[in-house]
Design a protein around this motif. Structure first.
Motif, PDB file in Angstrom:
ATOM      1  N   LEU A 262      11.221  -1.006  10.102  1.00  0.00           N
ATOM      2  CA  LEU A 262      10.098  -0.272   9.848  1.00  0.00           C
ATOM      3  C   LEU A 262       9.904  -0.817   8.662  1.00  0.00           C
ATOM      4  O   LEU A 262      10.802  -0.410   7.417  1.00  0.00           O
ATOM      5  CB  LEU A 262      10.414   1.725  10.159  1.00  0.00           C
ATOM      6  CG  LEU A 262       8.336   1.592   9.854  1.00  0.00           C
ATOM      7  CD1 LEU A 262       7.189   1.053  11.081  1.00  0.00           C
ATOM      8  CD2 LEU A 262       7.795   3.142   9.692  1.00  0.00           C
ATOM      9  N   MET A 263       9.068  -1.150   8.100  1.00  0.00           N
ATOM     10  CA  MET A 263       8.567  -1.711   6.292  1.00  0.00           C
ATOM     11  C   MET A 263       7.113  -1.258   6.901  1.00  0.00           C
ATOM     12  O   MET A 263       6.499  -1.805   7.057  1.00  0.00           O
ATOM     13  CB  MET A 263       8.892  -2.854   6.347  1.00  0.00           C
ATOM     14  CG  MET A 263      10.860  -3.495   6.762  1.00  0.00           C
ATOM     15  SD  MET A 263      10.576  -5.706   6.667  1.00  0.00           S
ATOM     16  CE  MET A 263       9.581  -5.150   8.156  1.00  0.00           C
ATOM     17  N   SER A 264       6.784  -0.576   6.009  1.00  0.00           N
ATOM     18  CA  SER A 264       4.594  -0.125   5.259  1.00  0.00           C
ATOM     19  C   SER A 264       4.425  -1.484   4.808  1.00  0.00           C
ATOM     20  O   SER A 264       5.501  -2.381   4.807  1.00  0.00           O
ATOM     21  CB  SER A 264       4.704   0.150   4.535  1.00  0.00           C
ATOM     22  OG  SER A 264       5.659  -0.037   2.722  1.00  0.00           O
ATOM     23  N   ASP A 265       3.135  -1.751   4.902  1.00  0.00           N
ATOM     24  CA  ASP A 265       2.540  -3.027   4.673  1.00  0.00           C
ATOM     25  C   ASP A 265       3.383  -2.832   2.857  1.00  0.00           C
ATOM     26  O   ASP A 265       2.841  -4.171   2.645  1.00  0.00           O
ATOM     27  CB  ASP A 265       1.106  -2.565   4.166  1.00  0.00           C
ATOM     28  CG  ASP A 265       0.153  -4.119   3.498  1.00  0.00           C
ATOM     29  OD1 ASP A 265       0.239  -5.391   4.552  1.00  0.00           O
ATOM     30  OD2 ASP A 265      -0.577  -3.420   3.076  1.00  0.00           O
ATOM     31  N   PHE A 282       2.139 -12.746   8.243  1.00  0.00           N
ATOM     32  CA  PHE A 282       1.386 -12.134   8.763  1.00  0.00           C
ATOM     33  C   PHE A 282      -0.485 -12.674   8.172  1.00  0.00           C
ATOM     34  O   PHE A 282      -0.148 -12.935   6.835  1.00  0.00           O
ATOM     35  CB  PHE A 282       0.508 -10.892   9.302  1.00  0.00           C
ATOM     36  CG  PHE A 282       1.983 -10.344  10.411  1.00  0.00           C
ATOM     37  CD1 PHE A 282       3.145 -10.998  11.050  1.00  0.00           C
ATOM     38  CD2 PHE A 282       2.382  -9.406   9.274  1.00  0.00           C
ATOM     39  CE1 PHE A 282       2.956 -10.191  11.878  1.00  0.00           C
ATOM     40  CE2 PHE A 282       3.173  -8.636  10.252  1.00  0.00           C
ATOM     41  CZ  PHE A 282       4.240  -9.098  11.224  1.00  0.00           C
ATOM     42  N   ALA A 283      -1.690 -13.123   9.181  1.00  0.00           N
ATOM     43  CA  ALA A 283      -2.640 -14.237   8.922  1.00  0.00           C
ATOM     44  C   ALA A 283      -4.161 -12.889   7.122  1.00  0.00           C
ATOM     45  O   ALA A 283      -4.066 -13.002   6.338  1.00  0.00           O
ATOM     46  CB  ALA A 283      -3.513 -14.584   9.692  1.00  0.00           C
ATOM     47  N   GLU A 284      -2.697 -11.638   8.877  1.00  0.00           N
ATOM     48  CA  GLU A 284      -4.049 -10.366   7.142  1.00  0.00           C
ATOM     49  C   GLU A 284      -2.992  -9.339   7.281  1.00  0.00           C
ATOM     50  O   GLU A 284      -2.251  -9.091   7.751  1.00  0.00           O
ATOM     51  CB  GLU A 284      -5.392  -9.961   8.326  1.00  0.00           C
ATOM     52  CG  GLU A 284      -5.030  -9.755   9.881  1.00  0.00           C
ATOM     53  CD  GLU A 284      -6.400  -9.800  10.355  1.00  0.00           C
ATOM     54  OE1 GLU A 284      -6.709  -8.472  10.996  1.00  0.00           O
ATOM     55  OE2 GLU A 284      -6.776 -10.424  10.664  1.00  0.00           O
ATOM     56  N   SER A 285      -3.319  -8.593   6.783  1.00  0.00           N
ATOM     57  CA  SER A 285      -2.975  -6.668   6.539  1.00  0.00           C
ATOM     58  C   SER A 285      -2.747  -6.098   7.327  1.00  0.00           C
ATOM     59  O   SER A 285      -4.129  -5.834   7.875  1.00  0.00           O
ATOM     60  CB  SER A 285      -3.739  -6.359   4.879  1.00  0.00           C
ATOM     61  OG  SER A 285      -3.153  -7.233   3.585  1.00  0.00           O
ATOM     62  N   HIS A 286      -1.427  -5.744   7.384  1.00  0.00           N
ATOM     63  CA  HIS A 286      -1.239  -4.301   8.630  1.00  0.00           C
ATOM     64  C   HIS A 286      -0.355  -3.317   7.632  1.00  0.00           C
ATOM     65  O   HIS A 286       0.220  -3.425   7.569  1.00  0.00           O
ATOM     66  CB  HIS A 286      -0.690  -4.757   9.925  1.00  0.00           C
ATOM     67  CG  HIS A 286      -1.250  -6.140  10.589  1.00  0.00           C
ATOM     68  ND1 HIS A 286      -2.138  -5.766  11.586  1.00  0.00           N
ATOM     69  CD2 HIS A 286      -0.975  -8.105  10.497  1.00  0.00           C
ATOM     70  CE1 HIS A 286      -2.885  -7.404  12.239  1.00  0.00           C
ATOM     71  NE2 HIS A 286      -1.637  -7.964  11.110  1.00  0.00           N
TER      72      HIS A 286
END
Length: 479
Positions: A262-265, A282-286
């Motif tokens: 697991l890794m946070s944004d 990724f193309a956008e933040s999650h």
């Protein structure tokens, strides 16, 4: 300053050690001993009578007998990559560091028994390489594998990225060779999966950080090399979604699932800030990302087909918001580099408050929600660097100073109180304040506080029985 009688006793000890193993291997010049008296994080700086560098278990036993005779505390040390100060001497200059780096032989590789017998000073990466030469896998893997040693891994019961499938170092060990606190040599190098002949002495010494005796060699389990590994990154909305995704992945892949990180944004963006070549995947933040890996004994095609079915279900159920599967080994390595560079990016960002904690897997989401909120209220603007081995409940739950705030001043003001918030929350969730780094000298007080009195007394009883003179790594793990 030492009393003259003590100084004479210490000189006699050092001279006797020179006779036992050769003057070349007894280091006393501060320029030679300095690398052995500071821990990897440079949190602890000690001093030492001498650094002793034996080359065999018999020499280790001889040195321990001399320590008993002269009443000198021995501090065992492997690669000196520990994160809790467990291998660093105190500042008195009256303790001796016993380096196991010269015990660096692979004694046996047995492919049919799926075992490898190694001395304590063998570097973890070398164990992996020798296993691979024999067509086998030694699955213990962690960031320091190029310098940490198998003895240190055993002494701290190291975890790493493969625990979900293969277990901690304890689960990978079948037998030990140990020098006791009296300087006797116990040969327990039996490569047996079943041995019900009394107390399990092996497990007493694993995770004891050299406080009960000194591990000099071990029989470690090997596994078949997987035919293929497939790695993917998945984007998710929350740790709760990650837990549901873990359950789904385990249902689809079973024992083929070997990694689930697991890794946070904020973790990923921190890596991108300090290592621009590692782009956000990724193309956008999650809010969260999971790095997962399958190890397949059949074929890459089989693993990829399973992955596709898993991702299709996860997307259909709304657990995963985006995903990317590594197309080749280089891309797989790039995914793992993202994960492994989080601690390095943190260090570049500045001083921070680190926690290596474990809670039951089912409680991870609630733990993060509750503890994040408590820290945000207590230290507004603090940035949470949360990552770890979700599949086994181990989080590296770290706190960075608010942006623009002096990190040293932040730690001085908040470190103690934030530690208490985190550890109190861990305790409420029936977790552990140390998951894979050990207690060393860093967390003794907290361990004594959060453990039950009967548990502490049992530990003290074991310590007194096996090391009545308190010469084995005194001042670590237990008071």
């Amino acid at each position: 300053m030492s009393h003259p009688a003590e100084a004479s006793r210490h000189h006699a000890f050092v001279d006797a050690c020179r006779t036992a193993i050769g003057a070349t291997y007894v280091l006393t010049d501060p320029r030679d001993t300095a690398p052995f008296t500071t821990d990897w994080r440079r949190r602890y700086n000690g001093a030492t009578l001498a650094v002793l560098c034996p080359s065999s278990a018999q020499e280790v036993a001889a040195l321990v007998r001399l320590a008993v005779e002269h009443r000198v505390v021995i501090v065992p040390q492997g690669g000196n990559t520990g994160l809790a100060g467990g291998a660093t001497p105190d500042g008195s200059g009256e303790q001796a560091v016993l380096s196991l780096k010269r015990l660096n032989r692979v004694r046996d590789v047995d492919p049919h028994n799926n075992t490898i017998t190694v001395e304590a000073g063998v570097v973890l990466a070398d164990v992996q390489a020798r296993a691979q030469e024999a067509g086998r896998l030694f699955p213990l893997s962690l960031a320091a594998e190029g310098s940490c040693t198998i003895g240190g891994n055993l002494a701290t019961n190291a975890g790493g990225t493969g625990v979900l499938r293969y277990g901690n170092t304890r689960e990978l060990c079948l037998g030990l060779e140990v020098v006791t606190a009296q300087g006797e040599l116990w040969d327990g190098l039996r490569g047996l999966r079943k041995d019900n002949t009394g107390y399990d002495l092996r497990d007493l010494f694993i995770g004891a950080e050299g406080t009960l005796g000194i591990i000099t060699a071990a029989v470690m389990k090997l596994h078949p090399q997987p035919a293929a590994r497939v790695t993917a990154l998945a984007a998710l909305a929350s740790p709760h979604a990650a837990l549901d995704f873990l359950a789904l992945a385990q249902r689809f892949a079973g024992p083929l699932l070997t990694g689930f990180e697991l890794m946070s944004d904020f973790c990923l963006k921190l890596v991108g800030t300090h290592f621009p070549q590692m782009r956000y995947p990724f193309a956008e933040s999650h809010a969260q990302a999971v790095l997962l890996e399958l190890s397949d004994s059949e074929s890459e095609e089989h693993a990829r087909a399973l992955f596709e079915r898993l991702m299709e279900h996860a997307l259909d159920e709304g657990l995963v918001e985006d995903a990317v599967v590594a197309e080749n080994i280089a891309q797989s390595r790039a995914f793992w580099n993202l994960r492994e560079h989080i601690p390095l990016a943190q260090a570049e960002e500045g001083l921070n408050i680190k926690h290596d904690i474990a809670v039951p897997i089912s409680r991870i989401g609630h733990f993060i929600d509750e503890t994040d909120a408590a820290i945000a209220q207590h230290a507004p603007g603090a940035r949470m660097v949360t990552f770890g081995h979700l599949g086994d409940g181990n989080l590296h739950y770290n706190v960075q100073a608010p942006e623009g705030v002096d990190a040293k001043a932040f730690l001085k003001q908040y470190q103690s109180s934030i530690n208490q918030i985190v550890y109190d929350s861990v305790h409420r969730h029936r977790g552990s304040i140390s998951a894979e780094h050990g207690l060393g000298q860093l967390k003794i007080d907290e361990a004594m506080h959060y453990k039950q009195p009967v548990e502490v007394q049992l530990m003290r009883t074991l310590k007194a029985a096996l090391d009545p003179l308190n010469l084995m790594n005194a001042g670590k793990v237990i008071r």
